[in-house]
Design a protein around this motif. Sequence first.
Motif, PDB file in Angstrom:
ATOM      1  N   PRO A  64      14.711   4.365  -4.156  1.00 32.00           N
ATOM      2  CA  PRO A  64      14.313   3.306  -5.088  1.00 32.00           C
ATOM      3  C   PRO A  64      13.611   3.807  -6.339  1.00 32.00           C
ATOM      4  CG  PRO A  64      13.829   2.655  -2.833  1.00 32.00           C
ATOM      5  CD  PRO A  64      14.244   4.096  -2.789  1.00 32.00           C
ATOM      6  N   ALA A  65      13.076   5.026  -6.319  1.00 25.86           N
ATOM      7  CA  ALA A  65      12.437   5.559  -7.516  1.00 25.86           C
ATOM      8  C   ALA A  65      13.440   5.663  -8.663  1.00 25.86           C
ATOM      9  CB  ALA A  65      11.828   6.934  -7.227  1.00 25.86           C
ATOM     10  N   TYR A  66      14.699   5.982  -8.346  1.00 24.34           N
ATOM     11  CA  TYR A  66      15.725   6.096  -9.382  1.00 24.34           C
ATOM     12  C   TYR A  66      15.986   4.739 -10.033  1.00 24.34           C
ATOM     13  CZ  TYR A  66      16.701  10.837  -7.790  1.00 24.34           C
ATOM     14  OH  TYR A  66      16.580  12.174  -7.471  1.00 24.34           O
ATOM     15  N   TYR A  67      15.916   3.683  -9.223  1.00 21.24           N
ATOM     16  CA  TYR A  67      16.065   2.336  -9.777  1.00 21.24           C
ATOM     17  C   TYR A  67      14.843   1.965 -10.621  1.00 21.24           C
ATOM     18  CZ  TYR A  67      16.669  -2.734 -10.005  1.00 21.24           C
ATOM     19  OH  TYR A  67      16.802  -4.025 -10.450  1.00 21.24           O
ATOM     20  N   ALA A  68      13.648   2.272 -10.096  1.00 21.51           N
ATOM     21  CA  ALA A  68      12.424   1.922 -10.810  1.00 21.51           C
ATOM     22  C   ALA A  68      12.362   2.598 -12.179  1.00 21.51           C
ATOM     23  CB  ALA A  68      11.210   2.302  -9.972  1.00 21.51           C
ATOM     24  N   PHE A  69      12.659   3.893 -12.217  1.00 22.94           N
ATOM     25  CA  PHE A  69      12.623   4.610 -13.492  1.00 22.94           C
ATOM     26  C   PHE A  69      13.820   4.266 -14.375  1.00 22.94           C
ATOM     27  CE2 PHE A  69      10.073   7.789 -10.957  1.00 22.94           C
ATOM     28  CZ  PHE A  69       8.885   7.560 -11.627  1.00 22.94           C
ATOM     29  N   GLY A  70      15.013   4.244 -13.777  1.00 23.04           N
ATOM     30  CA  GLY A  70      16.225   4.073 -14.564  1.00 23.04           C
ATOM     31  C   GLY A  70      16.466   2.659 -15.039  1.00 23.04           C
ATOM     32  N   GLU A  71      16.178   1.689 -14.189  1.00 22.67           N
ATOM     33  CA  GLU A  71      16.484   0.298 -14.520  1.00 22.67           C
ATOM     34  C   GLU A  71      15.283  -0.448 -15.076  1.00 22.67           C
ATOM     35  OE1 GLU A  71      19.301  -2.814 -14.834  1.00 22.67           O
ATOM     36  OE2 GLU A  71      19.495  -0.656 -14.455  1.00 22.67           O
TER      37      GLU A  71
END
Length: 259
Positions: A64-71
């Motif tokens: 989920p970190a990739y979603y938090a940072f990316g999105e």
Amino acid sequence: NAKLGSYPNSGPRVLTFDIYKATAPHIDLLAHDVYVSNLREPFDAYTRPDNALFIPEVSRIAGPAYYAFGERNALCYAPFGFEECYDDPNLVGEYKVLGELLPSITEAQGTGKMHGFVRQEGIDQPDDSVSFQLGDYLFHVHYVKGEQNAHGLAIQTAKDEFLVAGVGGYITFQSKKEGGGCKIAYAEEGEKGENGWEPVFVLNGDETAHHNMLYLRGRMPLPDYSKDGIEVDAPLYRPSYQRKDNPLWQNRYKVSGIY
């Protein structure tokens, strides 16, 4: 109608946002610990024009970190008790990749040139997909059914160039121009080293379905591993897109790759 002192007990939850914004306008941002199944829900709710996403405490799940940072352009994503995770190869591996991506993420934040995605077990169906637009292109992220931890992000770095990171899915592309046809002209998998970007593989036809998809196979460890008592060479080479449907390949330990 809850009694005083009961939940949320004046905490900065979404249902008290308007009260905080009206009575305490000098607070820079509102944040709270996140321990729910659907992490996208609070990430989305706390991202507002008047509030940046800051996650001071969250479950020890890397994807989920990739979603938090990316999105959602998060300023912070802090798994609880991270110092206890030194022997968790998945979490440590994913944060190594995020460390390589950090300069690119920081540069892309707030520009509209970055998107993130994550499939959450028990919430998203195995064959779910997600789409978004970057520049003149539509990205269609297809999750591989056998991969339980699919996630990633994409950043536009030039008009027709993109940096993509992730694992457990594959991306097809569509041009917004007339006709919609689109193929990958050139792709490579690599990592950030002391001297910058270091290519590991050039992804040609067998790796990209003849230049029609980017398979996020992820990075796999170099050491050999044991399977049913038999020592097997780690399948580092030949990242063919056809392997995405192979259960043995799906079950291999891996973390996000950068492309």
